[in-house]
Design a protein around this motif. Structure first.
Motif, mmCIF file in Angstrom:
data_model
loop_
_atom_site.group_PDB
_atom_site.id
_atom_site.type_symbol
_atom_site.label_atom_id
_atom_site.label_comp_id
_atom_site.label_asym_id
_atom_site.label_seq_id
_atom_site.Cartn_x
_atom_site.Cartn_y
_atom_site.Cartn_z
ATOM 1 N N PHE A 163 0.737 -1.606 0.211
ATOM 2 C CA PHE A 163 -0.179 -0.173 -0.077
ATOM 3 C C PHE A 163 0.723 0.896 -0.018
ATOM 4 O O PHE A 163 0.279 2.445 -0.815
ATOM 5 C CB PHE A 163 -0.947 -0.161 1.206
ATOM 6 C CG PHE A 163 -1.769 -1.784 1.858
ATOM 7 C CD1 PHE A 163 -2.297 -2.815 0.319
ATOM 8 C CD2 PHE A 163 -1.314 -1.965 2.671
ATOM 9 C CE1 PHE A 163 -2.743 -3.292 0.641
ATOM 10 C CE2 PHE A 163 -2.467 -3.044 2.883
ATOM 11 C CZ PHE A 163 -3.087 -3.529 1.528
ATOM 12 N N THR A 164 1.835 1.301 0.626
ATOM 13 C CA THR A 164 2.544 2.466 0.705
ATOM 14 C C THR A 164 3.579 2.445 -0.258
ATOM 15 O O THR A 164 3.801 3.297 -0.465
ATOM 16 C CB THR A 164 3.547 2.745 2.011
ATOM 17 O OG1 THR A 164 4.526 0.859 2.117
ATOM 18 C CG2 THR A 164 2.944 2.262 3.237
ATOM 19 N N ASP A 165 3.841 1.412 -1.020
ATOM 20 C CA ASP A 165 4.668 1.701 -2.160
ATOM 21 C C ASP A 165 4.005 2.135 -3.226
ATOM 22 O O ASP A 165 4.201 2.758 -3.706
ATOM 23 C CB ASP A 165 4.862 0.819 -3.180
ATOM 24 C CG ASP A 165 5.545 -0.244 -2.449
ATOM 25 O OD1 ASP A 165 6.996 0.371 -1.156
ATOM 26 O OD2 ASP A 165 6.376 -1.813 -2.333
ATOM 27 N N PHE A 166 2.318 2.158 -3.305
ATOM 28 C CA PHE A 166 1.068 2.509 -3.899
ATOM 29 C C PHE A 166 1.112 4.360 -4.606
ATOM 30 O O PHE A 166 0.880 4.547 -5.355
ATOM 31 C CB PHE A 166 0.119 1.981 -4.548
ATOM 32 C CG PHE A 166 -0.967 2.292 -5.807
ATOM 33 C CD1 PHE A 166 -0.450 1.428 -6.182
ATOM 34 C CD2 PHE A 166 -1.706 2.870 -5.128
ATOM 35 C CE1 PHE A 166 -1.878 1.724 -7.603
ATOM 36 C CE2 PHE A 166 -2.494 3.653 -5.984
ATOM 37 C CZ PHE A 166 -2.737 2.672 -7.694
ATOM 38 N N ILE A 167 1.507 4.401 -2.713
ATOM 39 C CA ILE A 167 1.289 5.632 -2.754
ATOM 40 C C ILE A 167 2.146 6.605 -3.102
ATOM 41 O O ILE A 167 1.935 7.782 -3.759
ATOM 42 C CB ILE A 167 0.860 6.436 -0.678
ATOM 43 C CG1 ILE A 167 -0.616 4.931 -0.966
ATOM 44 C CG2 ILE A 167 1.062 7.404 -0.380
ATOM 45 C CD1 ILE A 167 -1.224 5.566 1.147
ATOM 46 N N ASP A 168 3.699 5.557 -2.368
ATOM 47 C CA ASP A 168 4.709 6.757 -2.609
ATOM 48 C C ASP A 168 5.059 6.635 -3.879
ATOM 49 O O ASP A 168 5.267 7.861 -4.808
ATOM 50 C CB ASP A 168 5.974 6.035 -2.397
ATOM 51 C CG ASP A 168 6.055 5.986 -0.770
ATOM 52 O OD1 ASP A 168 5.673 7.029 -0.404
ATOM 53 O OD2 ASP A 168 6.492 4.943 -0.423
ATOM 54 N N ILE B 276 -5.519 2.510 0.502
ATOM 55 C CA ILE B 276 -4.968 3.420 -0.323
ATOM 56 C C ILE B 276 -6.015 4.736 0.117
ATOM 57 O O ILE B 276 -5.678 5.944 0.359
ATOM 58 C CB ILE B 276 -4.858 3.551 -1.352
ATOM 59 C CG1 ILE B 276 -5.118 3.260 -2.718
ATOM 60 C CG2 ILE B 276 -3.593 2.275 -1.916
ATOM 61 C CD1 ILE B 276 -5.008 4.082 -3.971
ATOM 62 N N VAL B 277 -7.152 4.444 0.522
ATOM 63 C CA VAL B 277 -7.963 6.120 0.533
ATOM 64 C C VAL B 277 -8.211 6.026 2.207
ATOM 65 O O VAL B 277 -8.761 6.979 2.306
ATOM 66 C CB VAL B 277 -9.885 5.144 -0.127
ATOM 67 C CG1 VAL B 277 -9.204 5.640 -1.484
ATOM 68 C CG2 VAL B 277 -10.221 4.596 0.118
#
Length: 708
Positions: A533-538, A569-570
């Motif tokens: 999830f944090t990879d996608f946000i980054d 992510i939301v």
């Protein structure tokens, strides 16, 4: 004037939305107390009752009525896009060559192919004997068989060794529970075998009368048993040859490419086991190749003089080992292709004189030709910065011709044949884009975002020339990030409708996939799942920072486990996204993983963890989208599901939407679309699915103010 307009736009978000979408009251789901009590943690789940259609409970009718009210709501909210969606549908359909034919594949004296006809949703499965100038034999007319069905899937076409019979499977409900049929290719007569609830295929022994098939549990849909059936006998007499006791394993049955062995596979996420039988002795006893080992996966390839084993035993990125045909236990295995820290070994295509290894390095797929006589290796080379290459259509063992597929975000899907002895490469077919397509009008790049922990996250992106990197252009970011599935860069004719209207499209190759090697997967599962999830946000923040887009124009899309990604992510960074498309989303992680009656749940323990374990429970709960909804602003959401979904049940997205509506503090919209006739994969016809894509595009275009 320009400055005033931008300020007015930002300050008038609610006004903008009220003008964009009609002022219609969204459905409100009833709340009913249901307490989950485990590990000393009591949680009220007020929408638990929505499971009742699946459980055949007392609120079953109420569930269906609620889903119908949501369907009425989204249709009214998107009503002004009806004509635009039809335009998009026709536009995408017009790019498809309706009358088409696959590249014929040669096996055992026949060329096999499928062909489609103008206006028809399905296809015809055909063959020609000896050469392509021979008369055509239509083995199965799926267009005809599908008439009168809202959903129809025919698959698993398997021809007997003597070429006179064919087994195939049919699913007309969309829950991936297939019924097997036998067709006599000499008389044309089709017979139901009475074998139901299978995976849709069967494997022939070499006697032309014995088949092996996989049976599913009717409730959990787990693959549990392998049976042997003799044609002409009653199904009740079928012999059970294997039963899987471990509910975390998937099982299946297949045949070696050289036709010498029948294999039974049992595989979980972290370990596997294979059994084998001489295909000339179908009534014999399957032998265990090597008993399952903790945290060891292995896959067997049969050659005429030995077995090759692709395994991660003492090899994180997998390696290839070899062992004699009569000594298959691990103590006899010897290295054939040693382990490499920077190369992921993914599979083997075996031929009499050559091997072709499918590998992955630096996030890109690659093919390596190995000469079995000389030991010489040759890498197939390609020029584009991001692409996908893979073996395609190689059922014949006794040939030096190797076929592979190639595609990129700007290169249509192409099938090549390479003579492994001479190196001559021939393009057999490239996907034709009707209406014209010029790849020179589009640009593809490979970017790298830096994650919070310093890890470099690859991003594949495509856009049309003229795309402005000024922060004002719309961009759709896609990812999956689970099960070690690598989301490679591929071409899409439907995507052109997005790119031609000013959007960029990007794939974030986040951890949880396997793009950068096996460790990439290990770092995005179980107790490290939040990296996904944090990879996608980054990746999203990087694209904003580099002015490919901005949060006002950034959209995200994912399906199934990728829908879980969307839900996470939301919750974690809702202000980064203007709109989210979450398709058949796995968003109620804790509740689903606690209920073993829900299909496939126990198979997933090695991916997500078992919440009956306290540590796993609280970690899952900390990211599960349904559990972490808060009173705050959320982006616009389009959520889709299928009433008959066998992979992610309809009630997960339905509960998620209901809770989001109840908790959110903004004026943004949430739409829930439930296909009442379909399951996980949506419509079965080759055109109907375009309507779903048209809705997704229209949703984003509406938010962007794009009307044509």
């Amino acid at each position: 004037m320009k400055k005033f307009y931008l300020t007015l736009f930002v300050m008038s978000n609610s006004l903008f939305y009220s003008q964009t979408f009609p002022n219609i009251k969204a459905p409100t789901a009833e709340k009913k107390e249901h307490i989950r009590d485990i590990h000393g943690d009591k949680v009220n789940d007020p929408y638990y009752w929505m499971i009742d259609y699946f459980k055949k409970g007392k609120d079953s009718t109420q569930v269906v009525e609620y889903l119908k009210s949501e369907n009425t709501y989204w249709k009214e909210m998107m009503k002004d896009t009806d004509s635009f969606r039809e335009i998009l549908f026709q536009e995408m359909k017009a790019r498809i060559k309706e009358k088409d034919e696959s590249v014929p594949t040669f096996k055992n004296g026949y060329y096999y192919y499928t062909r489609t006809e103008t206006g028809k949703q399905y296809f015809k499965y055909c063959r020609k004997k000896g050469n392509l100038n021979a008369s055509e034999e239509i083995l199965l007319d799926v267009d005809q068989l599908a008439e009168g069905h809202s959903y129809y899937s025919a698959s698993g076409f398997n021809i007997s060794p003597d070429n006179t019979k064919m087994i195939y499977g049919v699913d007309d409900v969309s829950r991936r529970q297939y019924t097997l049929y036998l067709k006599d290719l000499t008389t044309g007569e089709t017979t139901p075998l009475g074998i139901k609830n299978t995976t849709g295929s069967a494997t022939w022994a070499n006697d032309n009368k014995t088949i092996f098939y996989t049976a599913k549990n009717p409730t959990t849909l787990l693959t549990e048993k392998i049976f042997r059936h003799t044609l002409g006998t009653d199904v009740a007499q079928d012999h059970l040859v294997y039963e899987e006791k471990d509910k975390s394993n998937y099982i299946g049955v297949g045949k070696s490419k050289n036709e010498n062995f029948i294999f039974i596979y049992s595989t979980a996420t972290t370990s596997s086991e294979t059994r084998f039988l001489d295909a000339n002795n179908p009534n014999g006893t399957f032998l265990v190749f090597q008993p399952r080992m903790k945290d060891v996966l292995y896959d067997v390839t049969a050659l005429e003089n030995k077995f090759l084993i692709t395994t991660n035993k003492d090899a994180l990125n997998f390696k290839v080992m070899e062992t004699p045909l009569n000594a298959t236990e691990v103590k006899n295995w010897k290295d054939f292709i040693p382990h490499r820290k920077d190369v992921l070994m993914e599979g083997i295509s075996a031929f009499k004189n050559y091997l072709v290894f499918s590998e992955r390095q630096n996030g890109l797929s690659q093919l390596v030709i190995y000469n079995r006589k000389t030991g010489k290796k040759e890498f197939l080379k390609f020029d584009e910065p991001t692409y996908t290459v893979y073996p395609s259509g190689n059922p014949e063992y006794n040939t030096d011709n190797f076929r592979f597929g190639y595609t990129s975000m700007i290169t249509p899907s192409s099938q090549f044949e390479q003579d492994l002895s001479t190196g001559k490469r021939t393009l057999l077919k490239q996907q034709e884009v009707l209406g014209g397509y010029n790849k020179e009008e589009y640009i593809t790049e490979r970017l790298f975002a830096t994650a919070k922990d310093g890890t470099k996250i690859p991003i594949s992106i495509v856009y049309k020339k003229g795309f402005q990197k000024n922060g004002n252009s719309p961009l759709l970011l896609y990812a999956y990030g689970s099960y070690g599935s690598s989301m490679d860069a591929t071409f899409s004719t439907t995507r052109l409708s997005l790119l031609n209207r000013g959007f960029a499209f990007a794939i974030a190759h986040i951890r949880g996939g396997q793009e950068m090697g096996r460790q990439w997967y290990e770092d995005g599962k179980m107790m490290k799942k939040k990296n996904t999830f944090t990879d996608f946000i980054d990746a999203g923040e990087y694209l904003v920072k580099e002015k490919y887009t901005s949060s006002k124009h950034l959209y995200a899309q994912g399906g199934s486990a990728g829908g879980l990604l969307m839900g996470a992510i939301v919750n974690m960074n809702p202000s980064l996204w203007h709109g989210i498309i979450s398709q058949v989303p796995f968003v109620d992680v804790v509740n689903t993983m606690l209920d073993e009656s829900i299909p496939l749940t126990t198979n997933e323990y090695d991916e997500w963890g078992n919440p009956n374990n306290k540590e796993a429970y609280f970690y899952m709960k900390s990211y599960s989208p349904y559990e972490n909804i808060e009173k705050k602003n959320y982006p616009n959401l389009l959520v889709t599901t299928g009433l008959h979904d066998s992979q992610v049940q309809y009630f997960e997205p339905a509960k998620w939407v209901a809770k989001l509506r109840d908790m959110k503090t903004d004026q943004n919209i949430i739409l829930l679309k439930t296909d009442m006739d379909y399951g996980h994969g949506g419509a079965s016809g080759r055109f109907d699915y375009l309507k779903d894509i048209a809705l997704v595009y229209a949703f984003m275009f509406k938010l962007e103010g794009i009307k044509q």
